[in-house]
Design a protein around this motif. Structure first.
Motif, PDB file in Angstrom:
ATOM      1  N   LYS A   1     -47.131 -54.433   6.533  1.00 12.27           N
ATOM      2  CA  LYS A   1     -47.247 -53.333   5.563  1.00 12.27           C
ATOM      3  C   LYS A   1     -45.863 -52.701   5.430  1.00 12.27           C
ATOM      4  N   PRO A   2     -45.394 -52.499   4.218  1.00  8.33           N
ATOM      5  CA  PRO A   2     -44.072 -51.892   4.055  1.00  8.33           C
ATOM      6  C   PRO A   2     -44.086 -50.432   4.507  1.00  8.33           C
ATOM      7  N   VAL A   3     -43.299 -50.121   5.513  1.00  9.19           N
ATOM      8  CA  VAL A   3     -43.139 -48.751   6.006  1.00  9.19           C
ATOM      9  C   VAL A   3     -41.674 -48.513   6.329  1.00  9.19           C
ATOM     10  N   VAL A   4     -41.272 -47.275   6.195  1.00  5.30           N
ATOM     11  CA  VAL A   4     -39.954 -46.855   6.637  1.00  5.30           C
ATOM     12  C   VAL A   4     -40.158 -46.218   8.007  1.00  5.30           C
ATOM     13  N   ILE A   5     -39.469 -46.736   9.014  1.00  3.84           N
ATOM     14  CA  ILE A   5     -39.608 -46.219  10.375  1.00  3.84           C
ATOM     15  C   ILE A   5     -38.365 -45.390  10.689  1.00  3.84           C
ATOM     16  N   VAL A   6     -38.581 -44.092  10.885  1.00  6.23           N
ATOM     17  CA  VAL A   6     -37.485 -43.173  11.196  1.00  6.23           C
ATOM     18  C   VAL A   6     -37.578 -42.836  12.677  1.00  6.23           C
ATOM     19  N   ASP A   7     -36.597 -43.306  13.439  1.00  2.00           N
ATOM     20  CA  ASP A   7     -36.589 -43.122  14.887  1.00  2.00           C
ATOM     21  C   ASP A   7     -35.609 -42.013  15.242  1.00  2.00           C
ATOM     22  N   ILE A   8     -36.102 -40.952  15.886  1.00  2.04           N
ATOM     23  CA  ILE A   8     -35.240 -39.815  16.227  1.00  2.04           C
ATOM     24  C   ILE A   8     -34.863 -39.793  17.706  1.00  2.04           C
ATOM     25  N   GLN A   9     -35.210 -40.820  18.459  1.00  2.00           N
ATOM     26  CA  GLN A   9     -34.897 -40.845  19.886  1.00  2.00           C
ATOM     27  C   GLN A   9     -33.390 -40.669  20.124  1.00  2.00           C
TER      28      GLN A   9
ATOM     29  N   ASP B   1     -28.714 -31.486  14.201  1.00  2.00           N
ATOM     30  CA  ASP B   1     -29.759 -32.505  14.368  1.00  2.00           C
ATOM     31  C   ASP B   1     -30.321 -32.915  13.006  1.00  2.00           C
ATOM     32  N   LYS B   2     -30.648 -31.926  12.202  1.00  2.00           N
ATOM     33  CA  LYS B   2     -31.280 -32.197  10.908  1.00  2.00           C
ATOM     34  C   LYS B   2     -30.344 -32.946   9.975  1.00  2.00           C
ATOM     35  N   LYS B   3     -29.060 -32.670  10.054  1.00  2.00           N
ATOM     36  CA  LYS B   3     -28.072 -33.378   9.223  1.00  2.00           C
ATOM     37  C   LYS B   3     -28.129 -34.885   9.507  1.00  2.00           C
ATOM     38  N   LYS B   4     -28.463 -35.259  10.736  1.00  2.00           N
ATOM     39  CA  LYS B   4     -28.570 -36.669  11.108  1.00  2.00           C
ATOM     40  C   LYS B   4     -29.729 -37.367  10.384  1.00  2.00           C
ATOM     41  N   LEU B   5     -30.645 -36.584   9.830  1.00  2.00           N
ATOM     42  CA  LEU B   5     -31.797 -37.140   9.115  1.00  2.00           C
ATOM     43  C   LEU B   5     -31.522 -37.357   7.635  1.00  2.00           C
ATOM     44  N   ASP B   6     -30.415 -36.836   7.131  1.00  2.00           N
ATOM     45  CA  ASP B   6     -30.149 -36.893   5.696  1.00  2.00           C
ATOM     46  C   ASP B   6     -30.023 -38.320   5.154  1.00  2.00           C
ATOM     47  N   ALA B   7     -29.358 -39.204   5.894  1.00  2.00           N
ATOM     48  CA  ALA B   7     -29.225 -40.592   5.432  1.00  2.00           C
ATOM     49  C   ALA B   7     -30.604 -41.256   5.366  1.00  2.00           C
ATOM     50  N   ALA B   8     -31.450 -40.980   6.354  1.00  2.00           N
ATOM     51  CA  ALA B   8     -32.807 -41.530   6.342  1.00  2.00           C
ATOM     52  C   ALA B   8     -33.591 -40.963   5.163  1.00  2.00           C
ATOM     53  N   ALA B   9     -33.416 -39.686   4.880  1.00  2.85           N
ATOM     54  CA  ALA B   9     -34.123 -39.059   3.755  1.00  2.85           C
ATOM     55  C   ALA B   9     -33.763 -39.745   2.439  1.00  2.85           C
TER      56      ALA B   9
ATOM     57  N   LYS C   1     -36.349 -41.657  -0.029  1.00  3.20           N
ATOM     58  CA  LYS C   1     -36.487 -41.294  -1.441  1.00  3.20           C
ATOM     59  C   LYS C   1     -36.313 -42.505  -2.359  1.00  3.20           C
ATOM     60  N   ALA C   2     -35.557 -43.487  -1.912  1.00  2.00           N
ATOM     61  CA  ALA C   2     -35.330 -44.702  -2.703  1.00  2.00           C
ATOM     62  C   ALA C   2     -36.503 -45.679  -2.590  1.00  2.00           C
ATOM     63  N   SER C   3     -37.500 -45.326  -1.799  1.00  2.00           N
ATOM     64  CA  SER C   3     -38.647 -46.190  -1.538  1.00  2.00           C
ATOM     65  C   SER C   3     -39.935 -45.462  -1.922  1.00  2.00           C
ATOM     66  N   LYS C   4     -40.994 -46.204  -2.043  1.00  2.00           N
ATOM     67  CA  LYS C   4     -42.314 -45.611  -2.253  1.00  2.00           C
ATOM     68  C   LYS C   4     -43.196 -45.832  -1.017  1.00  2.00           C
ATOM     69  N   ASP C   5     -42.602 -46.431   0.029  1.00  3.41           N
ATOM     70  CA  ASP C   5     -43.348 -46.785   1.227  1.00  3.41           C
ATOM     71  C   ASP C   5     -43.676 -45.555   2.076  1.00  3.41           C
ATOM     72  N   ASP C   6     -44.731 -45.694   2.886  1.00  7.85           N
ATOM     73  CA  ASP C   6     -45.058 -44.662   3.857  1.00  7.85           C
ATOM     74  C   ASP C   6     -43.958 -44.599   4.905  1.00  7.85           C
ATOM     75  N   VAL C   7     -43.883 -43.466   5.594  1.00  7.57           N
ATOM     76  CA  VAL C   7     -42.840 -43.200   6.584  1.00  7.57           C
ATOM     77  C   VAL C   7     -43.506 -42.899   7.918  1.00  7.57           C
TER      78      VAL C   7
ATOM     79  N   LYS D   1     -37.110 -31.799   2.129  1.00  8.48           N
ATOM     80  CA  LYS D   1     -36.196 -32.598   1.321  1.00  8.48           C
ATOM     81  C   LYS D   1     -36.905 -33.241   0.130  1.00  8.48           C
ATOM     82  N   GLY D   2     -38.159 -32.898  -0.072  1.00 12.79           N
ATOM     83  CA  GLY D   2     -38.884 -33.382  -1.239  1.00 12.79           C
ATOM     84  C   GLY D   2     -39.698 -34.641  -1.025  1.00 12.79           C
ATOM     85  N   ILE D   3     -39.859 -35.053   0.216  1.00 15.32           N
ATOM     86  CA  ILE D   3     -40.650 -36.256   0.503  1.00 15.32           C
ATOM     87  C   ILE D   3     -42.117 -35.831   0.632  1.00 15.32           C
ATOM     88  N   ALA D   4     -42.974 -36.487  -0.108  1.00 14.88           N
ATOM     89  CA  ALA D   4     -44.391 -36.118  -0.149  1.00 14.88           C
ATOM     90  C   ALA D   4     -45.025 -36.225   1.230  1.00 14.88           C
TER      91      ALA D   4
END
Length: 138
Positions: A38-46, A72-80, A84-90, A111-114
């Motif tokens: 299943k297409p998913v975006v996996i965001v790992d914050i470890q 910390d949050k700035k590190k998430l911007d590239a993932a965001a 946003k470029a995808s329609k996949d679940d996160v 950041k506007g992600i549903a």
């Protein structure tokens, strides 16, 4: 006095449960998603050393744990941006699937992600029972 106590306890209950009212995905369900590709975006914050030890193939490494500070949050911007470029679940991967994951969830929402696309892996990487599915190294 009893009414006051009951009112305070109800407030505490509502406050703590709403803080974790995020979409959770159970490990067995996430395992099915991975196995079915299943297409998913996996965001790992470890933290970096923990990511090096164990992570999911294709994860976006952010090292944003606990995602409390602006740094910390700035590190998430590239993932965001990738999200946003995808329609996949996160799916957000955190050491234990608690406050760091909830912080990330809320930040990505800001950041506007549903919210309907956002999930937290229940129990985090520590609670993942299928250790053979994890990768090590980068």
């Amino acid at each position: 006095m009893k009414k006051y106590f009951v009112l305070v306890m109800a407030f505490v209950f509502v406050s703590t449960t709403s803080a974790f009212a995020a979409n959770m995905v159970k490990p067995d369900v996430f395992k099915q998603w991975l196995e079915s590709k299943k297409p998913v975006v996996i965001v790992d914050i470890q933290p970096a050393d923990e990511f090096e030890k164990h992570h999911f193939k294709g994860s976006i490494e952010t090292n944003a744990f606990p995602a409390k500070t602006d740094v910390d949050k700035k590190k998430l911007d590239a993932a965001a941006e990738k999200i946003k470029a995808s329609k996949d679940d996160v799916v957000i991967i955190c050491p234990r699937g608690r406050s760091g994951a909830a912080n990330t969830y809320e930040y990505l929402k800001s950041k506007g992600i549903a919210e309907s696309r956002l999930y937290i892996l229940e129990g985090g990487i520590a609670g993942w029972p299928y250790k053979g599915m994890l990768k090590s190294g980068r």
